[in-house]
Motif scaffolding. Structure first.
Motif, PDB file in Angstrom:
ATOM      1  N   ASN B  31       5.166   6.666   1.866  1.00 47.06           N
ATOM      2  CA  ASN B  31       6.032   7.757   1.622  1.00 47.06           C
ATOM      3  C   ASN B  31       5.420   9.150   1.896  1.00 47.06           C
ATOM      4  OD1 ASN B  31       8.771   8.662   0.964  1.00 47.06           O
ATOM      5  ND2 ASN B  31       7.801   8.971  -1.158  1.00 47.06           N
ATOM      6  N   ILE B  34       5.372   9.507   5.128  1.00 45.29           N
ATOM      7  CA  ILE B  34       6.584  10.003   5.668  1.00 45.29           C
ATOM      8  C   ILE B  34       6.883  11.754   5.452  1.00 45.29           C
ATOM      9  CG2 ILE B  34       9.168  10.037   5.388  1.00 45.29           C
ATOM     10  CD1 ILE B  34       8.571   6.676   4.994  1.00 45.29           C
ATOM     11  N   SER B  82      15.386  10.701  11.440  1.00 46.20           N
ATOM     12  CA  SER B  82      14.738   9.103  11.470  1.00 46.20           C
ATOM     13  C   SER B  82      13.925   9.068  10.150  1.00 46.20           C
ATOM     14  CB  SER B  82      13.726   9.269  12.595  1.00 46.20           C
ATOM     15  OG  SER B  82      12.741   8.110  12.403  1.00 46.20           O
ATOM     16  N   MET B  83      13.253  10.213   9.661  1.00 47.28           N
ATOM     17  CA  MET B  83      12.418  10.033   8.600  1.00 47.28           C
ATOM     18  C   MET B  83      13.208   9.766   7.009  1.00 47.28           C
ATOM     19  SD  MET B  83       9.398   9.990   9.266  1.00 47.28           S
ATOM     20  CE  MET B  83       9.554   9.544  10.995  1.00 47.28           C
ATOM     21  N   LEU B  86      14.106   6.382   6.937  1.00 53.41           N
ATOM     22  CA  LEU B  86      13.022   5.902   6.364  1.00 53.41           C
ATOM     23  C   LEU B  86      12.951   6.062   4.718  1.00 53.41           C
ATOM     24  CD1 LEU B  86       9.920   6.452   8.849  1.00 53.41           C
ATOM     25  CD2 LEU B  86      11.013   4.517   8.364  1.00 53.41           C
ATOM     26  N   THR B  87      13.133   7.248   4.498  1.00 54.96           N
ATOM     27  CA  THR B  87      12.839   7.642   3.031  1.00 54.96           C
ATOM     28  C   THR B  87      13.886   6.915   2.076  1.00 54.96           C
ATOM     29  OG1 THR B  87      12.320   9.684   3.745  1.00 54.96           O
ATOM     30  CG2 THR B  87      12.915   9.283   1.416  1.00 54.96           C
ATOM     31  N   LEU B 148      12.374  -1.635   7.598  1.00 60.66           N
ATOM     32  CA  LEU B 148      11.282  -0.339   7.662  1.00 60.66           C
ATOM     33  C   LEU B 148      10.549  -0.378   8.551  1.00 60.66           C
ATOM     34  CD1 LEU B 148      10.477   2.174   5.783  1.00 60.66           C
ATOM     35  CD2 LEU B 148       8.657   0.670   4.659  1.00 60.66           C
ATOM     36  N   ALA B 151      12.456   0.458  11.425  1.00 57.77           N
ATOM     37  CA  ALA B 151      12.769   2.053  11.618  1.00 57.77           C
ATOM     38  C   ALA B 151      11.538   2.996  12.059  1.00 57.77           C
ATOM     39  CB  ALA B 151      12.992   2.665  10.188  1.00 57.77           C
ATOM     40  N   VAL B 152      10.220   2.381  11.469  1.00 58.18           N
ATOM     41  CA  VAL B 152       9.014   3.010  12.118  1.00 58.18           C
ATOM     42  C   VAL B 152       8.847   2.644  13.148  1.00 58.18           C
ATOM     43  CG1 VAL B 152       6.414   2.875  11.456  1.00 58.18           C
ATOM     44  CG2 VAL B 152       7.794   2.655   9.602  1.00 58.18           C
TER      45      VAL B 152
END
Lengths: 246, 214
Positions: B31, B34, B82-83, B86-87, B148, B151-152
């Motif tokens: 996190n 990110i 995108s972030m 991810l969050t 996750l 997504a990364v």
């Protein structure tokens, strides 16, 4: 493992004290739990902290089917009183937890749902255990701001939470008070510091004096019985509490 | 090695940090990375805006550079989105792993109870029910972990595009006539910032949470 001792029995009506665990680490305060049984149902009084759950559960289940526990009575909100709540609810999610209204939204941090809690008013309330009438008695500020004791008129037993508590040395581990004057030395510092209000204490002593009590059962230390009950009430009445000098 | 929750990790070791606690720590680190990328993505947006103004001043000589600067703004916006996704995944993972942490303490207490009164059918049935709940939670965590990771990877592909844009901007800067030096400096900064993001994403991809070494 803790040991159990029956302190009252009359047919299906029974009080069991769950006390003293030799394996308990010294950094945890010792606590007494009490199981009231009537007509096959059980009410557990101050079930204790999560850390001592294994010892309390195993002692209790040797005596009583834990699935028949219909309720938990918590005298107040402290972790050594009720932090094991979530673990007990695993055995009967419908179990009720009787507490002062003051802690209704605090104790759920230990577990339970909105349906778990029965909030008791400041003046106390009746609780029925399979038809056995029990009475929650006000003991506010002794020591907690929302504090209740539980009186069983038929058994003449008052569960008194932290009132009457004593921090006993290893060589004085009896379930009952044997010598009042030596026992009370282990209770004095505790009461002076933990009990918050002389006015509240006065009211409690007045209230307790009007009850017929054969046994006064605190959450720490030993049970007062017979004449020691009134001795304790008199002693407490005269004690100056709620004072700290720093 | 994949970093799935095993039974012993679920229960914790009893001394030291349990698997769930380590996972939570790794999620916190992910996190933080990110958050770093989000801050950098915001910086690209501002830089791209300035680059667009500079390209306008340079006129015809920087038309290509202007187009690329616009694309870099779009890239910055896509990266931030995108972030955000991810969050969201991180948030869900924190919620699930926190419950694991809480339940693993209770499990330890139930195991101690079992050691004191084994053969209690009620206790057995409670443990059985809890194990079933743990299995389904472990599956949810495993699914979130996979999402996750994907997504990364998506973000990393996006950053590759950002890298290409920054490199192209460098080339376009060379045709900037009198503005070539200023445009070159800006495109160099783009390149540096995209490298910064790439390095953050590489740290994420190598996280022990995904079975990596970081």
């Amino acid at each position: 493992m803790k040991t159990t001792q029956t302190i009252f029995e009359d047919g299906t009506h029974k009080w069991t004290a769950i006390v003293r665990d030799p394996a308990k680490p010294d950094y945890l305060i010792d606590t007494n739990e009490y199981l009231v049984q009537h007509a096959g149902q059980g009410l557990l009084l101050d079930p204790g902290g999560a850390e001592i759950f294994p010892a309390v559960f195993s002692a209790l289940s040797a005596e009583f089917d834990p699935s028949k526990l219909t309720g938990i009575f918590a005298s107040h909100q402290d972790p050594d009183i009720i932090s094991s709540l979530a673990l007990w609810l695993e055995f009967n999610p419908q179990m009720k937890c009787y507490i002062s209204w003051l802690w209704e939204s605090f104790i759920p941090h230990f577990g339970g749902t909105a349906e778990t809690f029965v909030a008791l008013p400041d003046e106390g309330a009746g609780i029925s255990l399979a038809g056995l009438p029990l009475q929650a008695i006000p003991a506010h500020y002794l020591h907690s701001a929302g504090n209740l004791h539980l009186y069983d008129k038929q058994a003449k037993i008052l569960f008194s939470g932290d009132v009457g508590a004593a921090l006993l040395p290893p060589d004085k581990q009896g379930v009952f008070v044997e010598d009042f004057s030596s026992h009370i030395r282990h209770a004095e510092a505790f009461h002076r510091r933990w009990m918050a209000s002389n006015e509240a204490k006065r009211q409690w002593c007045e209230r307790a004096s009007h009850l017929k009590i054969d046994m006064l059962c605190p959450q720490h230390g030993a049970v007062y019985q017979g004449d020691d009950v009134q001795r304790f009430i008199n002693w407490f009445d005269e004690l100056h509490v709620g004072v700290i000098r720093v | 090695m994949t970093a799935e929750l095993t039974t012993s990790q679920w229960h914790g070791s009893g001394n030291g940090t349990s698997g769930a606690a380590l996972d939570l720590l790794r999620i916190v680190r992910i996190n933080e990375e990110i958050k770093r990328v989000v801050a950098v993505a915001f910086k690209i947006n501002i830089m791209a805006l300035n680059a667009i103004f500079l390209a306008k001043r340079a006129g015809n000589a920087a038309l290509g550079f202007g187009v690329l600067s616009n694309e870099l703004r779009v890239f910055s916006k896509d990266l931030r989105e995108s972030m955000i996704s991810l969050t969201r995944l991180i948030h869900d993972l924190v919620a699930e792993v926190s419950v694991v942490l809480q339940e693993s303490r209770q499990d330890a207490l139930f195991r101690r109870t079992l050691a004191q009164c084994s053969g209690n059918p009620m206790l057995d049935s409670v443990l059985e029910r809890r194990n079933a709940q743990h299995d389904s939670r472990a599956q949810r965590i495993s699914g979130l972990r996979r999402s996750l990771r994907l997504a990364v990877d998506d973000a990393a592909r996006l950053v590759e595009l950002g890298g290409v844009l920054a490199k192209s901007a460098k080339i376009e800067a060379a045709y900037g006539a009198g503005f070539a030096s200023s445009l070159g400096q800006v495109s160099g900064e783009f390149d540096g910032v995209v490298e910064e993001i790439r390095s953050s994403l590489e740290i994420l991809r190598r996280s022990k949470f995904f079975g990596g070494s970081a």
